[in-house]
Design a protein around this motif. Structure first.
Motif, PDB file in Angstrom:
ATOM      1  N   GLN A   8     110.156  52.050  68.178  1.00 19.26           N
ATOM      2  CA  GLN A   8     109.479  51.401  69.145  1.00 19.26           C
ATOM      3  C   GLN A   8     110.481  50.417  69.158  1.00 19.26           C
ATOM      4  OE1 GLN A   8     105.972  49.597  67.646  1.00 19.26           O
ATOM      5  NE2 GLN A   8     104.488  51.580  67.464  1.00 19.26           N
ATOM      6  N   VAL A  12     107.212  46.948  72.986  1.00 20.16           N
ATOM      7  CA  VAL A  12     105.811  47.978  72.141  1.00 20.16           C
ATOM      8  C   VAL A  12     105.680  47.533  70.801  1.00 20.16           C
ATOM      9  CG1 VAL A  12     105.481  49.991  71.500  1.00 20.16           C
ATOM     10  CG2 VAL A  12     106.593  50.051  74.096  1.00 20.16           C
ATOM     11  N   LEU A  16     101.659  46.629  70.809  1.00 20.69           N
ATOM     12  CA  LEU A  16     100.514  47.527  70.437  1.00 20.69           C
ATOM     13  C   LEU A  16     100.716  47.211  69.150  1.00 20.69           C
ATOM     14  CD1 LEU A  16      99.274  49.647  71.359  1.00 20.69           C
ATOM     15  CD2 LEU A  16     101.428  51.036  70.690  1.00 20.69           C
ATOM     16  N   THR A  17     102.156  46.701  68.307  1.00 20.81           N
ATOM     17  CA  THR A  17     101.641  47.170  66.763  1.00 20.81           C
ATOM     18  C   THR A  17     100.692  45.626  66.119  1.00 20.81           C
ATOM     19  OG1 THR A  17     103.407  48.601  66.191  1.00 20.81           O
ATOM     20  CG2 THR A  17     102.915  47.561  64.176  1.00 20.81           C
ATOM     21  N   ASP A  53      98.864  53.709  65.683  1.00 19.11           N
ATOM     22  CA  ASP A  53      99.496  53.615  66.626  1.00 19.11           C
ATOM     23  C   ASP A  53     100.659  54.483  66.518  1.00 19.11           C
ATOM     24  OD1 ASP A  53     100.980  50.294  66.916  1.00 19.11           O
ATOM     25  OD2 ASP A  53     102.435  51.165  65.649  1.00 19.11           O
ATOM     26  N   ARG A  54     101.619  54.898  65.995  1.00 14.40           N
ATOM     27  CA  ARG A  54     102.159  56.092  66.162  1.00 14.40           C
ATOM     28  C   ARG A  54     101.823  57.158  67.521  1.00 14.40           C
ATOM     29  NH1 ARG A  54     106.926  54.359  65.515  1.00 14.40           N
ATOM     30  NH2 ARG A  54     107.286  56.412  66.711  1.00 14.40           N
ATOM     31  N   SER A  57     101.428  54.588  70.707  1.00 17.19           N
ATOM     32  CA  SER A  57     102.984  54.775  71.516  1.00 17.19           C
ATOM     33  C   SER A  57     103.462  55.512  72.137  1.00 17.19           C
ATOM     34  CB  SER A  57     104.149  54.000  70.359  1.00 17.19           C
ATOM     35  OG  SER A  57     104.234  54.512  69.379  1.00 17.19           O
ATOM     36  N   GLU A  63     107.430  56.484  73.331  1.00 16.18           N
ATOM     37  CA  GLU A  63     108.452  56.927  71.965  1.00 16.18           C
ATOM     38  C   GLU A  63     108.388  58.048  71.320  1.00 16.18           C
ATOM     39  OE1 GLU A  63     109.887  53.763  71.434  1.00 16.18           O
ATOM     40  OE2 GLU A  63     109.170  52.821  72.826  1.00 16.18           O
TER      41      GLU A  63
END
Length: 116
Positions: A8, A12, A16-17, A53-54, A57, A63
């Motif tokens: 990422q 991000v 996000l994470t 999360d993956r 993203s 990503e």
């Protein structure tokens, strides 16, 4: 280096994470502690949150979806945040529910109250 490790970009990863998924992870840890669930339940929930999360993203920011190292690192970070929130919430609950038995040793543990 962060991009190769997590898959990422820095923005991000932070947004996000750490902010979004990290807040969800800490809420999960507090909820598990407040309902007296065992600590091992954090691991499968943390892995699911890492997969979410993956996917977010990938879907929102383009990503790479199947970045195994990124998935493992992000899941580990989220599990650590949940464990931290779990211990703090469990300590608060033990001190509040059993004040005659325990006192706060640190934010992460309790100690037995000594007889006065």
């Amino acid at each position: 280096m962060l991009e190769t490790l997590t898959g990422q970009s820095l923005a991000v990863f932070i947004g996000l994470t750490l902010v979004l998924a990290g807040a969800a992870s800490m809420s999960m840890g507090r909820a598990l502690a407040r309902t007296w669930r065992p600590i091992w339940q954090i691991i499968p929930y943390g892995v699911l949150l890492g997969a979410t999360d993956r996917f977010l993203s990938y879907a929102l920011f383009g990503e790479e979806l199947f970045h195994v190292t990124g998935f493992v690192v992000i899941s580990a970070i989220l599990i650590l945040l949940a464990l931290m929130a779990y211990q703090i919430a469990r300590t608060n609950k033990m001190v509040a529910q059993y004040p005659w038995l325990y006192e706060r040793g640190s934010p992460f543990n309790v100690r037995e109250r000594r007889a006065a």
